[in-house]
Design a protein around this motif. Sequence first.
Motif, PDB file in Angstrom:
ATOM      1  N   THR A   5       0.902  -1.279  -0.121  1.00 29.83           N
ATOM      2  CA  THR A   5      -0.058  -0.117   0.068  1.00 29.83           C
ATOM      3  C   THR A   5       0.987   1.310   0.117  1.00 29.83           C
ATOM      4  O   THR A   5       0.705   2.087  -0.676  1.00 29.83           O
ATOM      5  CB  THR A   5      -0.839  -0.104   1.133  1.00 29.83           C
ATOM      6  OG1 THR A   5      -1.641  -1.238   1.238  1.00 29.83           O
ATOM      7  CG2 THR A   5      -1.772   1.148   1.053  1.00 29.83           C
ATOM      8  N   LEU A   6       1.859   1.218   0.719  1.00 29.97           N
ATOM      9  CA  LEU A   6       2.789   2.384   0.842  1.00 29.97           C
ATOM     10  C   LEU A   6       3.623   2.521  -0.579  1.00 29.97           C
ATOM     11  O   LEU A   6       3.506   3.796  -0.825  1.00 29.97           O
ATOM     12  CB  LEU A   6       3.699   2.209   1.940  1.00 29.97           C
ATOM     13  CG  LEU A   6       4.947   3.425   2.208  1.00 29.97           C
ATOM     14  CD1 LEU A   6       4.206   4.723   2.636  1.00 29.97           C
ATOM     15  CD2 LEU A   6       5.712   3.061   3.350  1.00 29.97           C
ATOM     16  N   THR A   7       3.916   1.635  -1.030  1.00 26.43           N
ATOM     17  CA  THR A   7       4.539   1.601  -2.395  1.00 26.43           C
ATOM     18  C   THR A   7       3.648   2.213  -3.518  1.00 26.43           C
ATOM     19  O   THR A   7       3.897   3.153  -4.222  1.00 26.43           O
ATOM     20  CB  THR A   7       5.076   0.311  -2.997  1.00 26.43           C
ATOM     21  OG1 THR A   7       5.841  -0.259  -1.796  1.00 26.43           O
ATOM     22  CG2 THR A   7       5.872   0.409  -4.256  1.00 26.43           C
ATOM     23  N   GLY A   8       2.304   1.911  -3.463  1.00 29.16           N
ATOM     24  CA  GLY A   8       1.474   2.376  -4.308  1.00 29.16           C
ATOM     25  C   GLY A   8       0.964   3.623  -4.176  1.00 29.16           C
ATOM     26  O   GLY A   8       1.152   4.424  -5.224  1.00 29.16           O
ATOM     27  N   VAL A   9       1.069   4.334  -2.885  1.00 26.20           N
ATOM     28  CA  VAL A   9       0.681   5.368  -2.707  1.00 26.20           C
ATOM     29  C   VAL A   9       1.911   6.560  -3.098  1.00 26.20           C
ATOM     30  O   VAL A   9       1.569   7.532  -3.594  1.00 26.20           O
ATOM     31  CB  VAL A   9       0.288   5.788  -0.881  1.00 26.20           C
ATOM     32  CG1 VAL A   9       0.537   7.263  -0.662  1.00 26.20           C
ATOM     33  CG2 VAL A   9      -0.839   5.123  -0.571  1.00 26.20           C
ATOM     34  N   MET A  10       3.179   5.814  -2.765  1.00 27.59           N
ATOM     35  CA  MET A  10       4.341   6.533  -3.239  1.00 27.59           C
ATOM     36  C   MET A  10       4.344   6.758  -4.696  1.00 27.59           C
ATOM     37  O   MET A  10       4.764   7.723  -5.197  1.00 27.59           O
ATOM     38  CB  MET A  10       5.596   6.151  -2.587  1.00 27.59           C
ATOM     39  CG  MET A  10       5.875   6.188  -1.083  1.00 27.59           C
ATOM     40  SD  MET A  10       7.225   5.723  -0.350  1.00 27.59           S
ATOM     41  CE  MET A  10       8.197   5.000  -1.347  1.00 27.59           C
ATOM     42  N   ALA A  11       4.089   5.723  -5.421  1.00 24.60           N
ATOM     43  CA  ALA A  11       4.083   5.796  -6.916  1.00 24.60           C
ATOM     44  C   ALA A  11       3.081   6.686  -7.280  1.00 24.60           C
ATOM     45  O   ALA A  11       3.323   7.433  -8.316  1.00 24.60           O
ATOM     46  CB  ALA A  11       3.915   4.355  -7.345  1.00 24.60           C
TER      47      ALA A  11
END
Length: 60
Positions: A5-11
């Motif tokens: 989720t964090l990776t998706g938000v950062m991307a």
Amino acid sequence: MAKVTLTGVMATFFAGLALDIAVPAMVLSVMAGSNWLVQAWPESPLSTDRPPQHWKGRPA
């Protein structure tokens, strides 16, 4: 799951930043290109049906 989720938000965030820069750059490039085309059109070698246009007066 939190890392995904964090990776998706950062991307998504950084993709938005990239678009925030790229879209105005493309718009300004198109505006500059159309400005150049309008200013260079009378002197273009493709316009053979009439002599080049020269504007009277001094530029503003």
